[in-house]
Scaffold this active site. Structure first.
Site, PDB file in Angstrom:
ATOM      1  N   HIS A 181     -14.764   3.347   3.812  1.00  0.00           N
ATOM      2  CA  HIS A 181     -16.191   3.055   3.667  1.00  0.00           C
ATOM      3  C   HIS A 181     -16.646   3.137   2.217  1.00  0.00           C
ATOM      4  O   HIS A 181     -17.381   2.265   1.729  1.00  0.00           O
ATOM      5  CB  HIS A 181     -17.001   4.033   4.529  1.00  0.00           C
ATOM      6  CG  HIS A 181     -18.483   3.794   4.500  1.00  0.00           C
ATOM      7  ND1 HIS A 181     -19.304   4.310   3.516  1.00  0.00           N
ATOM      8  CD2 HIS A 181     -19.288   3.080   5.325  1.00  0.00           C
ATOM      9  CE1 HIS A 181     -20.544   3.943   3.740  1.00  0.00           C
ATOM     10  NE2 HIS A 181     -20.571   3.200   4.841  1.00  0.00           N
ATOM     11  N   HIS A 233      -3.661  19.093   7.777  1.00  0.00           N
ATOM     12  CA  HIS A 233      -4.454  17.958   7.313  1.00  0.00           C
ATOM     13  C   HIS A 233      -3.570  16.713   7.254  1.00  0.00           C
ATOM     14  O   HIS A 233      -2.349  16.808   7.138  1.00  0.00           O
ATOM     15  CB  HIS A 233      -5.031  18.229   5.915  1.00  0.00           C
ATOM     16  CG  HIS A 233      -5.644  19.586   5.768  1.00  0.00           C
ATOM     17  ND1 HIS A 233      -6.880  19.915   6.266  1.00  0.00           N
ATOM     18  CD2 HIS A 233      -5.167  20.723   5.177  1.00  0.00           C
ATOM     19  CE1 HIS A 233      -7.150  21.180   5.995  1.00  0.00           C
ATOM     20  NE2 HIS A 233      -6.123  21.690   5.332  1.00  0.00           N
ATOM     21  N   CYS A 235       0.800  -1.221   0.000  1.00  0.00           N
ATOM     22  CA  CYS A 235       0.000   0.000   0.000  1.00  0.00           C
ATOM     23  C   CYS A 235       0.837   1.277   0.000  1.00  0.00           C
ATOM     24  O   CYS A 235       0.301   2.364  -0.193  1.00  0.00           O
ATOM     25  CB  CYS A 235      -0.941   0.004   1.203  1.00  0.00           C
ATOM     26  SG  CYS A 235      -2.099  -1.386   1.232  1.00  0.00           S
ATOM     27  N   HIS A 270      -2.910   6.043   6.622  1.00  0.00           N
ATOM     28  CA  HIS A 270      -3.028   4.760   5.924  1.00  0.00           C
ATOM     29  C   HIS A 270      -4.408   4.136   6.117  1.00  0.00           C
ATOM     30  O   HIS A 270      -4.871   3.941   7.240  1.00  0.00           O
ATOM     31  CB  HIS A 270      -1.958   3.814   6.445  1.00  0.00           C
ATOM     32  CG  HIS A 270      -1.934   2.487   5.770  1.00  0.00           C
ATOM     33  ND1 HIS A 270      -1.417   2.306   4.511  1.00  0.00           N
ATOM     34  CD2 HIS A 270      -2.386   1.272   6.165  1.00  0.00           C
ATOM     35  CE1 HIS A 270      -1.524   1.041   4.175  1.00  0.00           C
ATOM     36  NE2 HIS A 270      -2.117   0.396   5.156  1.00  0.00           N
ATOM     37  N   HIS A 315      12.229   1.578   6.914  1.00  0.00           N
ATOM     38  CA  HIS A 315      12.026   0.166   6.573  1.00  0.00           C
ATOM     39  C   HIS A 315      12.436  -0.697   7.762  1.00  0.00           C
ATOM     40  O   HIS A 315      13.551  -0.589   8.256  1.00  0.00           O
ATOM     41  CB  HIS A 315      12.872  -0.182   5.352  1.00  0.00           C
ATOM     42  CG  HIS A 315      12.366  -1.363   4.584  1.00  0.00           C
ATOM     43  ND1 HIS A 315      12.131  -2.594   5.161  1.00  0.00           N
ATOM     44  CD2 HIS A 315      12.038  -1.508   3.269  1.00  0.00           C
ATOM     45  CE1 HIS A 315      11.686  -3.440   4.240  1.00  0.00           C
ATOM     46  NE2 HIS A 315      11.613  -2.805   3.094  1.00  0.00           N
ATOM     47  N   ASN A 372     -10.148  -0.711   0.749  1.00  0.00           N
ATOM     48  CA  ASN A 372      -8.698  -0.533   0.709  1.00  0.00           C
ATOM     49  C   ASN A 372      -8.268  -0.657  -0.751  1.00  0.00           C
ATOM     50  O   ASN A 372      -8.222  -1.755  -1.309  1.00  0.00           O
ATOM     51  CB  ASN A 372      -8.012  -1.592   1.570  1.00  0.00           C
ATOM     52  CG  ASN A 372      -6.504  -1.392   1.646  1.00  0.00           C
ATOM     53  OD1 ASN A 372      -5.904  -0.774   0.784  1.00  0.00           O
ATOM     54  ND2 ASN A 372      -5.891  -1.939   2.686  1.00  0.00           N
TER      55      ASN A 372
END
Length: 463
Positions: free
Chosen positions: A392, A359, A192, A363, A273, A396
């Site tokens: 919603h 703002h 992602c 994730h 990472h 994803n």
């Protein structure tokens, strides 16, 4: 060459001032004094000339599939039961996950779900899904920017689990007949975080260029070949939360051409990472089950790993983005916590990260992941609202998820010129990538904004 951040600018100013003072001490006549002043000015101009170019977000587009690709919870349950590939226990398990996933009834499924023979994914289904999402997003982006494809110098295509040969980047080159000297990159296995990683890569290329360049980023994911048909529960979860989505993004270092039209400027990008840690590395893995069925396994440890990865990432990000007042407040709070232990346990203290931003696009990994991020960082529901509502409405969508959230902000007209916006996305491995943008103008929804027909219904009450 590093970006000229406020810290770097301060360092440059102090260095020049100290150099001038040193030369002033060593000189006693007017002529050497003027020469030293000229030297300092020349040094400053030389260093400023070497400053990397700005990276502008010219525009972006998010893919919105046709109405007939909507897949409600009931339709998803019907697909699961009619496929005859899942045991009754697995069907019940997925129904329970769907019920508490936070995903609504207007998300989009790949073409495979609506085909007659939908129990075996085929390569042509994956190509159809990829082409529909990528080409639709790119077409929309090129149309509204009036961008000539001959001006695209860099192409980055990111898709984690579908890496055909020729690559997806070659597919885009062929479709839009890009120039022979275009530099292409095909990112896979990034999960992602792929879109954010792509922006980080493109920014490094653009900042170090010495002439105007344009970078096209296409971020997508592919469900068709990774819809899991088996009974391994950690692998069944992915069936319930991942849905169709794609985004196309145009970046440029040509401030003269785009400054007045661009939406944002990239202020900072940061990657961390934790792949050296075995639990982090194995939190989300593409694999085969005992029967040879391929899918993505999401371990029960994923939420904990995400929380720990976020804490490590924030320790690296905080000094770069937080105002000095917040850093001092946090240091004092940590000191008080260390001195006032309760039963041998320290009180958890976190800085107010929203002191550095107006703002945030956090994730959208799932309902539990969003909740974990909110707890870890002390974010209220208003800050996590775009992530929860994007989950919603679209599910994803993997790598493109942060741009669906940005589209939500624009549909709500919340961003004002000068506002700072933070994007953070996690990826397999386990990695995290942050992007910090500065808005160049007030936000307003474009005609292709995917929220245009539904934003009046959001935020959804009770989510």
């Amino acid at each position: 060459m590093k970006p000229l951040t406020p810290i770097n600018l301060l360092h440059l100013s102090l260095t020049t001032l100290l150099t001038f003072l040193l030369l002033l001490i060593l000189t006693t006549t007017t002529k050497p004094l003027l020469l030293s002043l000229l030297y300092c000015i020349s040094l400053s101009l030389l260093l400023l000339r070497r400053r990397p170019l700005s990276v502008l977000l010219v525009d972006y587009s998010c893919y919105k599939p046709d109405f007939d690709r909507k897949c409600s919870t009931e339709a998803c349950k019907y697909f699961i039961s009619s496929s005859s590939r899942f045991s009754p226990e697995s069907q019940t398990f997925m129904s329970d996950i769907l019920a508490k996933s936070g995903i609504g009834d207007e998300v989009y499924a790949p073409p495979l779900v609506f085909q007659t023979d939908n129990t075996h994914a085929k390569l042509r289904s994956a190509f159809q899904e990829a082409e529909e999402g990528m080409f639709s997003a790119v077409d929309s982006l090129l149309d509204k920017t009036d961008m000539d494809t001959s001006m695209i110098n860099v192409l980055i295509v990111a898709c984690s689990v579908f890496a055909p040969s020729p690559s997806l980047s070659s597919l885009v080159v062929n479709k839009y007949k890009l120039n022979e000297d275009v530099k292409t990159y095909n990112l896979s296995g990034m999960g992602c975080s792929a879109a954010a990683v792509s922006v980080d890569l493109a920014a490094k290329i653009l900042r170090n260029a010495r002439e105007p360049k344009h970078a096209l980023i296409v971020a997508t994911e592919n469900i068709s070949l990774n819809w899991y048909f088996g009974d391994n529960r950690p692998m069944l979860v992915a069936n319930c939360i991942f849905r169709v989505g794609a985004a196309a993004v145009l970046l440029s270092n040509d401030a003269r051409r785009w400054r007045s039209k661009a939406k944002m400027e990239l202020s900072l990008s940061l990657r961390t990472h934790r792949g050296a840690d075995d639990a982090a590395h194995n939190a989300a893995v593409q694999m085969e089950d005992a029967r040879g069925n391929i899918g993505v396994s999401l371990s029960k440890d994923l939420v904990r790993v995400a929380g720990e990865g976020l804490r490590v990432h924030m320790r690296a990000l905080a000094p770069l983005v937080l105002p000095l007042s917040e850093v001092l407040r946090y240091a004092c709070a940590r000191a008080r916590s260390a001195l006032a232990r309760d039963g041998g346990r320290r009180h958890v203290v976190v800085p107010d990260f929203m002191a550095g931003f107006e703002h945030a696009c956090v994730h959208t990994g799932g309902k539990a992941v969003i909740a974990a991020i909110g707890r870890t960082m002390g974010l209220d529901e208003y800050v996590t609202e775009p992530a929860r509502m994007a989950l919603h409405r679209f599910g994803n969508t993997s790598s493109s998820l942060v741009f669906y959230q940005l589209a939500y902000f624009e549909a709500k007209r919340r961003v004002r010129a000068g506002d700072r916006l933070w994007m953070v996305a996690f990826g397999t491995g386990f990695k995290a990538c942050s992007l910090v943008w500065t808005a160049l103008r007030d936000s307003a929804p474009d005609t292709d904004n995917p929220w245009n027909d539904c934003v009046h219904r959001y935020p959804v009450k009770g989510w």
